[in-house]
Design a protein around this motif. Structure first.
Motif, PDB file in Angstrom:
ATOM      1  N   THR A   1     -49.025  19.652-145.177  1.00 27.00           N
ATOM      2  CA  THR A   1     -50.272  20.318-144.803  1.00 27.00           C
ATOM      3  C   THR A   1     -51.430  19.440-145.243  1.00 27.00           C
ATOM      4  O   THR A   1     -51.267  18.539-146.079  1.00 27.00           O
ATOM      5  CB  THR A   1     -50.371  21.706-145.469  1.00 27.00           C
ATOM      6  N   ARG A   2     -52.603  19.680-144.667  1.00 31.94           N
ATOM      7  CA  ARG A   2     -53.759  18.844-144.994  1.00 31.94           C
ATOM      8  C   ARG A   2     -54.094  18.937-146.478  1.00 31.94           C
ATOM      9  O   ARG A   2     -53.799  19.939-147.144  1.00 31.94           O
ATOM     10  CB  ARG A   2     -54.960  19.248-144.147  1.00 31.94           C
ATOM     11  N   ILE A   3     -54.723  17.912-146.980  1.00 27.84           N
ATOM     12  CA  ILE A   3     -55.084  17.859-148.389  1.00 27.84           C
ATOM     13  C   ILE A   3     -56.306  18.735-148.644  1.00 27.84           C
ATOM     14  O   ILE A   3     -57.336  18.604-147.982  1.00 27.84           O
ATOM     15  CB  ILE A   3     -55.345  16.404-148.813  1.00 27.84           C
ATOM     16  N   SER A   4     -56.169  19.645-149.590  1.00 25.68           N
ATOM     17  CA  SER A   4     -57.244  20.578-149.900  1.00 25.68           C
ATOM     18  C   SER A   4     -57.149  20.949-151.378  1.00 25.68           C
ATOM     19  O   SER A   4     -56.298  20.445-152.112  1.00 25.68           O
ATOM     20  CB  SER A   4     -57.141  21.830-149.016  1.00 25.68           C
ATOM     21  N   GLY A   5     -58.026  21.853-151.824  1.00 26.79           N
ATOM     22  CA  GLY A   5     -57.963  22.341-153.198  1.00 26.79           C
ATOM     23  C   GLY A   5     -58.079  21.241-154.227  1.00 26.79           C
ATOM     24  O   GLY A   5     -58.881  20.313-154.107  1.00 26.79           O
ATOM     25  N   ARG A   6     -57.270  21.321-155.271  1.00 22.83           N
ATOM     26  CA  ARG A   6     -57.348  20.370-156.375  1.00 22.83           C
ATOM     27  C   ARG A   6     -57.080  18.942-155.909  1.00 22.83           C
ATOM     28  O   ARG A   6     -57.741  17.999-156.349  1.00 22.83           O
ATOM     29  CB  ARG A   6     -56.347  20.758-157.463  1.00 22.83           C
ATOM     30  N   ASN A   7     -56.117  18.783-155.021  1.00 18.99           N
ATOM     31  CA  ASN A   7     -55.781  17.460-154.528  1.00 18.99           C
ATOM     32  C   ASN A   7     -56.980  16.830-153.836  1.00 18.99           C
ATOM     33  O   ASN A   7     -57.247  15.629-153.986  1.00 18.99           O
ATOM     34  CB  ASN A   7     -54.586  17.548-153.559  1.00 18.99           C
ATOM     35  N   LEU A   8     -57.722  17.618-153.081  1.00 19.03           N
ATOM     36  CA  LEU A   8     -58.920  17.107-152.414  1.00 19.03           C
ATOM     37  C   LEU A   8     -60.047  16.855-153.411  1.00 19.03           C
ATOM     38  O   LEU A   8     -60.757  15.842-153.326  1.00 19.03           O
ATOM     39  CB  LEU A   8     -59.373  18.101-151.345  1.00 19.03           C
ATOM     40  N   LEU A   9     -60.213  17.756-154.373  1.00 18.82           N
ATOM     41  CA  LEU A   9     -61.309  17.621-155.329  1.00 18.82           C
ATOM     42  C   LEU A   9     -61.231  16.327-156.134  1.00 18.82           C
ATOM     43  O   LEU A   9     -62.234  15.635-156.313  1.00 18.82           O
ATOM     44  CB  LEU A   9     -61.323  18.817-156.287  1.00 18.82           C
ATOM     45  N   TRP A  10     -60.026  15.980-156.620  1.00 18.43           N
ATOM     46  CA  TRP A  10     -59.960  14.776-157.444  1.00 18.43           C
ATOM     47  C   TRP A  10     -60.213  13.530-156.606  1.00 18.43           C
ATOM     48  O   TRP A  10     -60.822  12.557-157.085  1.00 18.43           O
ATOM     49  CB  TRP A  10     -58.638  14.685-158.205  1.00 18.43           C
ATOM     50  N   ARG A  11     -59.785  13.550-155.338  1.00 17.69           N
ATOM     51  CA  ARG A  11     -60.067  12.413-154.458  1.00 17.69           C
ATOM     52  C   ARG A  11     -61.575  12.271-154.231  1.00 17.69           C
ATOM     53  O   ARG A  11     -62.128  11.160-154.288  1.00 17.69           O
ATOM     54  CB  ARG A  11     -59.350  12.589-153.118  1.00 17.69           C
ATOM     55  N   ARG A  12     -62.235  13.405-153.959  1.00 18.21           N
ATOM     56  CA  ARG A  12     -63.674  13.362-153.732  1.00 18.21           C
ATOM     57  C   ARG A  12     -64.417  12.968-155.017  1.00 18.21           C
ATOM     58  O   ARG A  12     -65.428  12.265-154.968  1.00 18.21           O
ATOM     59  CB  ARG A  12     -64.177  14.726-153.234  1.00 18.21           C
ATOM     60  N   PHE A  13     -63.921  13.435-156.152  1.00 14.06           N
ATOM     61  CA  PHE A  13     -64.543  13.073-157.423  1.00 14.06           C
ATOM     62  C   PHE A  13     -64.512  11.567-157.626  1.00 14.06           C
ATOM     63  O   PHE A  13     -65.537  10.946-157.953  1.00 14.06           O
ATOM     64  CB  PHE A  13     -63.832  13.784-158.573  1.00 14.06           C
ATOM     65  N   VAL A  14     -63.337  10.955-157.442  1.00 14.91           N
ATOM     66  CA  VAL A  14     -63.231   9.503-157.627  1.00 14.91           C
ATOM     67  C   VAL A  14     -64.107   8.776-156.615  1.00 14.91           C
ATOM     68  O   VAL A  14     -64.827   7.816-156.958  1.00 14.91           O
ATOM     69  CB  VAL A  14     -61.763   9.043-157.522  1.00 14.91           C
TER      70      VAL A  14
END
Length: 383
Positions: A206-219
């Motif tokens: 499934t598409r990346i969302s939630g915590r997985n998305l947040l840490w990517r956006r943070f970096v």
């Protein structure tokens, strides 16, 4: 329901089965959790570069030449028509390369004689995915002028290496880890007739969302908003990347493992310093592009079209893919020939980064390969 959860002994969490802890395994030194992106190859291989002229990316950009580095081990076996029948594609995780998958832990657990992916039995293919290793990437010189590639571009180029450069029309299997596992999910949908079976490890369909998305956006934000990044033209690792990497590293590891190994402030400070030191050895643009490349990943709508056998493996202490969300339980029934296992984490496992310790999950690769080898009649009865 044709999809199912396999009961493979005491080392897995199962629906309707008691969950117990896996046997203790001594951690390997070759790939530590503090150094997840590099290792020395210990598998005899043939190496090559596939170059594709005027390759057009899905963002509309065309490069005069794109290079994908790869290595192979073993000997291709052919049927009466001369078609290779034993090719297995091994796909690495974000920020890594195919070389990591040829290091001692992987050779000992997976590729040695008698192991699940015995290199004397299978023809193993290890590409450096686009943006990684010795393949074309931003740090080669284009920096922020490199095409904004996605996973779809990555998989297309892997497919071109396999079919055009190596002349293999159909893979026997794909085993992919994290990003490589997501690539494996996409392979099964984009090229349904070109792969017999896939094993996505620590990768959800499934598409990346939630915590997985947040840490990517943070970096990404830490790099892009850092004045030292200079629009990609930095001369030293930007501070934003160096300070973001410890968060990256923390989420790679498992909560039980960190609880057991960081008992006080001194241990935590030493861990942080090691992570910051490690970050300085990697190119921020390459990491930035590799993290943002996951934006086009969403296999969920097409799960029902997959023809390949699928055997998904996840870990209960994986903070990127929390088992509490029940994603595999919800989505795997859509996969006609899908199976999955959730292996329980413990103090001696490493969360998402248990992927780099194959001695802890090699038994599931053996189960996957047994599933691949099942006859159609046997497969039909068991699903």
């Amino acid at each position: 329901m044709r999809s199912r959860v396999l009961c493979l002994g005491a080392s897995v969490l199962l629906l309707g089965c008691a969950a117990t802890r896996p046997p203790a395994v001594e951690p390997t030194a070759a790939i530590s959790t503090a150094a997840p992106f590099s290792a020395t190859s210990e598998l005899a291989v043939q190496q090559g570069d596939a170059t594709f002229a005027n390759h057009r990316f899905r963002d509309g950009t065309t490069l005069p030449e794109v290079r994908i580095h790869y290595a192979t081990a073993g000997v291709p076996r052919r049927d009466a028509a001369g078609v290779v029948t034993n090719a297995v594609l091994l796909l690495h995780w974000t920020g890594s390369s195919g070389e990591v998958l040829r290091s001692k832990p992987f050779v000992d657990a997976l590729f040695a004689p008698g192991k699940p992916l015995d290199a004397t039995k299978y023809f193993l293919i290890f590409p450096d995915s686009l943006g990684h290793g010795r393949s074309s990437k931003p740090s080669d010189g284009l920096r922020a002028g490199f095409p904004a590639y996605g996973y779809l571009d990555m998989v297309e180029l892997q497919h071109r290496v396999v079919t055009e450069r190596l002349g293999i029309p159909r893979l026997h299997a794909i085993v992919g880890l994290s990003m490589g596992g997501m690539n494996a999910w996409l392979w099964s949908e984009l090229y349904p007739d070109d792969v017999e079976a896939v094993m996505p490890i620590v990768a959800l369909p499934t598409r990346i969302s939630g915590r997985n998305l947040l840490w990517r956006r943070f970096v990404s934000h830490q790099i892009r908003n850092d004045p030292e990044w200079k629009g990609g033209d930095y001369t030293a690792p930007p501070r934003g990347w160096r300070e973001a990497f410890p968060v990256f590293r923390m989420l790679l590891d498992g909560v039980p493992h960190l609880q057991a190994t960081l008992p006080d402030a001194a241990a935590a400070d030493a861990w942080l310093q090691e992570a910051i030191t490690q970050a300085a050895r990697f190119d921020a643009n390459d990491i930035l592009y590799s993290l943002e490349s996951s934006a086009d990943y969403d296999p969920e709508p097409a799960l029902g079209t997959i023809k390949a056998k699928v055997f998904a493996l996840n870990f209960s202490d994986d903070e990127f893919n929390p088992v509490s969300l029940g994603t595999l339980e919800r989505l795997m029934p859509r996969v006609k020939r899908g199976r999955f296992v959730i292996q329980r984490g413990h103090e001696g496992s490493f969360g998402h980064f248990t992927q780099a310790h194959p001695e802890q999950w090699a038994e599931h690769v053996a189960a996957f390969m047994a599933y691949v080898e099942e006859s159609p009649r046997t497969t039909g009865r068991s699903e």
